[in-house]
Design an enzyme around this catalytic site. Structure first.
Site, PDB file in Angstrom:
ATOM      1  N   VAL A   1       7.056 -11.072  -5.239  1.00  0.00           N
ATOM      2  CA  VAL A   1       7.539 -10.452  -4.010  1.00  0.00           C
ATOM      3  C   VAL A   1       6.445 -10.488  -2.938  1.00  0.00           C
ATOM      4  O   VAL A   1       6.743 -10.625  -1.737  1.00  0.00           O
ATOM      5  CB  VAL A   1       8.012  -9.012  -4.269  1.00  0.00           C
ATOM      6  CG1 VAL A   1       8.439  -8.330  -2.970  1.00  0.00           C
ATOM      7  CG2 VAL A   1       9.167  -9.008  -5.257  1.00  0.00           C
ATOM      8  N   GLY A   2       5.194 -10.388  -3.345  1.00  0.00           N
ATOM      9  CA  GLY A   2       4.091 -10.481  -2.390  1.00  0.00           C
ATOM     10  C   GLY A   2       4.124 -11.766  -1.582  1.00  0.00           C
ATOM     11  O   GLY A   2       3.831 -11.769  -0.379  1.00  0.00           O
TER      12      GLY A   2
ATOM     13  N   GLU B   1       2.326 -11.003 -16.823  1.00  0.00           N
ATOM     14  CA  GLU B   1       2.323  -9.549 -16.748  1.00  0.00           C
ATOM     15  C   GLU B   1       3.638  -9.007 -17.295  1.00  0.00           C
ATOM     16  O   GLU B   1       4.714  -9.352 -16.820  1.00  0.00           O
ATOM     17  CB  GLU B   1       2.128  -9.088 -15.304  1.00  0.00           C
ATOM     18  CG  GLU B   1       2.018  -7.581 -15.178  1.00  0.00           C
ATOM     19  CD  GLU B   1       1.783  -7.113 -13.750  1.00  0.00           C
ATOM     20  OE1 GLU B   1       0.953  -6.216 -13.551  1.00  0.00           O
ATOM     21  OE2 GLU B   1       2.429  -7.671 -12.838  1.00  0.00           O
TER      22      GLU B   1
ATOM     23  N   LYS C   1       8.754   2.334   2.936  1.00  0.00           N
ATOM     24  CA  LYS C   1       9.928   1.920   2.167  1.00  0.00           C
ATOM     25  C   LYS C   1       9.577   2.106   0.697  1.00  0.00           C
ATOM     26  O   LYS C   1       8.920   1.278   0.081  1.00  0.00           O
ATOM     27  CB  LYS C   1      10.272   0.458   2.463  1.00  0.00           C
ATOM     28  CG  LYS C   1      11.771   0.111   2.293  1.00  0.00           C
ATOM     29  CD  LYS C   1      12.325   0.291   0.901  1.00  0.00           C
ATOM     30  CE  LYS C   1      11.925  -0.855  -0.005  1.00  0.00           C
ATOM     31  NZ  LYS C   1      12.533  -0.689  -1.389  1.00  0.00           N
TER      32      LYS C   1
ATOM     33  N   CYS D   1      -0.567  -1.745 -13.037  1.00  0.00           N
ATOM     34  CA  CYS D   1      -0.968  -3.129 -12.802  1.00  0.00           C
ATOM     35  C   CYS D   1      -2.353  -3.441 -13.358  1.00  0.00           C
ATOM     36  O   CYS D   1      -2.665  -4.608 -13.592  1.00  0.00           O
ATOM     37  CB  CYS D   1      -0.907  -3.454 -11.304  1.00  0.00           C
ATOM     38  SG  CYS D   1      -1.635  -2.196 -10.275  1.00  0.00           S
TER      39      CYS D   1
ATOM     40  N   GLY E   1       3.029  -4.360  -5.255  1.00  0.00           N
ATOM     41  CA  GLY E   1       4.155  -4.770  -6.080  1.00  0.00           C
ATOM     42  C   GLY E   1       3.838  -6.055  -6.814  1.00  0.00           C
ATOM     43  O   GLY E   1       2.673  -6.388  -7.055  1.00  0.00           O
ATOM     44  N   SER E   2       4.864  -6.802  -7.137  1.00  0.00           N
ATOM     45  CA  SER E   2       4.687  -8.021  -7.920  1.00  0.00           C
ATOM     46  C   SER E   2       4.160  -9.161  -7.060  1.00  0.00           C
ATOM     47  O   SER E   2       4.345  -9.191  -5.833  1.00  0.00           O
ATOM     48  CB  SER E   2       6.019  -8.440  -8.546  1.00  0.00           C
ATOM     49  OG  SER E   2       6.910  -8.926  -7.556  1.00  0.00           O
ATOM     50  N   THR E   3       3.507 -10.113  -7.712  1.00  0.00           N
ATOM     51  CA  THR E   3       2.996 -11.296  -7.013  1.00  0.00           C
ATOM     52  C   THR E   3       4.138 -12.102  -6.409  1.00  0.00           C
ATOM     53  O   THR E   3       4.021 -12.619  -5.297  1.00  0.00           O
ATOM     54  CB  THR E   3       2.178 -12.156  -7.993  1.00  0.00           C
ATOM     55  OG1 THR E   3       1.078 -11.381  -8.482  1.00  0.00           O
ATOM     56  CG2 THR E   3       1.637 -13.402  -7.305  1.00  0.00           C
TER      57      THR E   3
END
Length: 500
Positions: free
Chosen positions: A248-249, A398, A191, A301, A244-246
């Protein structure tokens, strides 16, 4: 094909978009709903193409294809030598089509065309070759059992994998995920980020052209909240690999846990310290520090977004940074004279600008930049704040843009403490000619990658990942392969043992 806008010395032609549909079971297909979404060129804010919008029903179809390919298809059952041959052909096709792929990433992500073509894509092809070479070196171990038994372990592919990749490095992230999973014998659903779907679809058809069987690689374009969420919660997916971002993680982990408790590997955000001691050559290290934050317009990142400079060279170093930024060109990514292209989309553009305003309000001193360019597109000036305090928002969070926070320190002990005072732990740079300081600091910083007197020193053989809220498990290296394998132990009684 339209002629390139820019001052290229050669007349490169921007390619026509060939692939806009979902890639499921070896075919390009419309989404079940028939819905599409726009992918936008950040250079000019114009629509590049309309892309099929995958949703839960499309994820179901892709997972079904991947499950059939894993349970009954040839890929997990091919000899490792045959998988290697196909993967090497895939890498060759990537290189053959590097110019067209680079154009897709330049249009879709605002990445610089020439570096993508000459560096990113060849490096990504090498990742495929690296894992092709590892395919026939997957083996377990013989165990020294404490009883009269023969014991050994097998390494077997984990099964159907869901890859969710970010928009900042569409090519490298696709191949960094797909390469080791292919070598392990897995099947997969990719995806890509909704901002950058074009190169992922292109790679899917190259893989088929190379001989990867239908159903092994499926690409479902769409949004994270729909297609991504459906992939994470799917009961027939055996593992999720997410970059990805923390924020969304956390959602990815939750969805995986609430479904079939599938394992998850996460490579998340960072706020990496770039530490400069006063024994270095300022003229050599300052360019490294500048590239450490401005490379890929700060959308990386591991960006060295917290620059710690020892007090003895602080003023000289800051002056050097200010001089160098004056020669930094922000412009069209197809123009070979550009050093920095646009941010990936309007949302990220506005996010970066909002952080710059926070820095101004919090009292950090603006050395350079601080503004959007007065032109169409999502262009932002390289921005350097000096005299930044550790508790300021621009030093803690970030930003993912061309914004550098510069801070002064006195001692080794002080900078170690301040560098570790973050929720992140992805990377760090240590610049010094003192071996004792280099060893002390590198062993003390809580991060997954430490670069001494270098930065962005990526290599297919070097594992890459984070501590703390920067995630867990590793991409690249043999660790990047092993996360797509699972260990099976086999024990057998030795003849005439009391077990019989």
């Amino acid at each position: 094909m339209a002629e390139m806008n820019g001052n290229s010395e050669t007349q490169f032609q921007i390619p026509k978009i060939k692939f806009t549909k979902l890639f499921i079971n070896g075919e390009f297909v419309d989404s079940v709903s028939g819905n599409t979404f726009e992918t936008i060129d950040p250079r000019n804010e114009e629509v590049i193409a309309r892309i099929s919008e995958g949703d839960k029903e499309d994820i179901d179809l892709a997972v079904k294809a991947a499950r059939e390919a894993f349970d009954n298809g040839p890929w997990p059952r091919l000899s490792a030598a045959e998988r290697r041959r196909i993967m090497l052909k895939f890498a060759d096709l990537i290189i053959e089509n590097a110019e067209e792929i680079a154009a897709l990433d330049a249009m879709d992500a605002g990445k610089l065309f020439v570096p993508v073509k000459n560096m990113d894509i060849p490096a990504a092809a090498e990742i495929i070759r690296y894992y092709a070479g590892a395919a026939d070196k997957i083996h377990g171990t013989t165990l020294k059992m404490s009883r009269e038994m023969q014991g050994y372990t097998l390494l077997e592919p984990i099964g159907v994998v869901g890859h969710i990749i970010p928009w900042n490095f569409p090519t490298q992230m696709f191949l960094m995920k797909v390469g080791p999973a292919l070598a392990a014998g897995c099947t997969m659903i990719v995806k890509p980020a909704e901002q950058t779907p074009l190169s992922a679809l292109y790679y899917a058809q190259l893989a088929k052209q190379a001989g990867v069987p239908d159903g092994v690689i499926n690409v479902v374009t769409g949004f994270g909240s729909t297609a991504g969420a459906a992939l994470c919660s799917h009961m027939d997916v055996d593992k999720i690999s997410f970059t990805g971002s923390t924020e969304v993680g956390r959602l990815v982990m939750q969805a995986a846990a609430l479904s079939n408790l599938k394992p998850v590997s996460l490579e998340l955000g960072g706020k990496s310290p770039f530490i400069v001691f006063d024994d270095v050559d300022v003229d050599k290290v300052a360019p490294l520090a500048l590239v450490g934050i401005l490379f890929n317009k700060g959308e990386i990142c591991v960006a060295g977004s917290r620059l710690f400079i020892q007090e003895g060279i602080y003023d000289k170093f800051v002056k050097k940074l200010e001089q160098m930024v004056k020669t930094w060109v922000v412009g069209d990514p197809f123009d070979p004279n550009s050093h920095q292209g646009p941010q990936v989309d309007k949302k990220q553009y506005e996010r970066v600008l909002s952080y710059i305003e926070h820095g101004k309000r919090e009292g950090a001193k603006l050395l350079t930049g601080g503004n959007a360019l007065d032109r169409k597109g999502y262009f932002i000036e390289p921005t350097i704040f000096i005299d930044v305090e550790d508790d300021m928002k621009i030093a803690k969070e970030e930003i993912f843009g061309p914004v550098l926070a510069v801070m002064k320190f006195k001692t080794v002990e002080e900078v170690i403490k301040r560098a570790n005072c973050t929720n992140y732990g992805l990377a760090a740079g240590v610049m010094t000619n003192n071996l004792n300081i280099a060893n002390t600091v590198s062993r003390s910083i809580r991060a997954g990658v430490i670069w001494i007197n270098c930065y962005f020193a990526f290599d297919p053989d070097c594992p890459y990942g984070g501590y703390k809220c920067s995630g867990f498990e590793r991409d690249l290296g043999m660790e990047g392969l092993h996360k797509y394998l699972q260990v099976k132990s086999v024990a057998t009684p030795i003849y005439n043992s009391p077990w019989l």
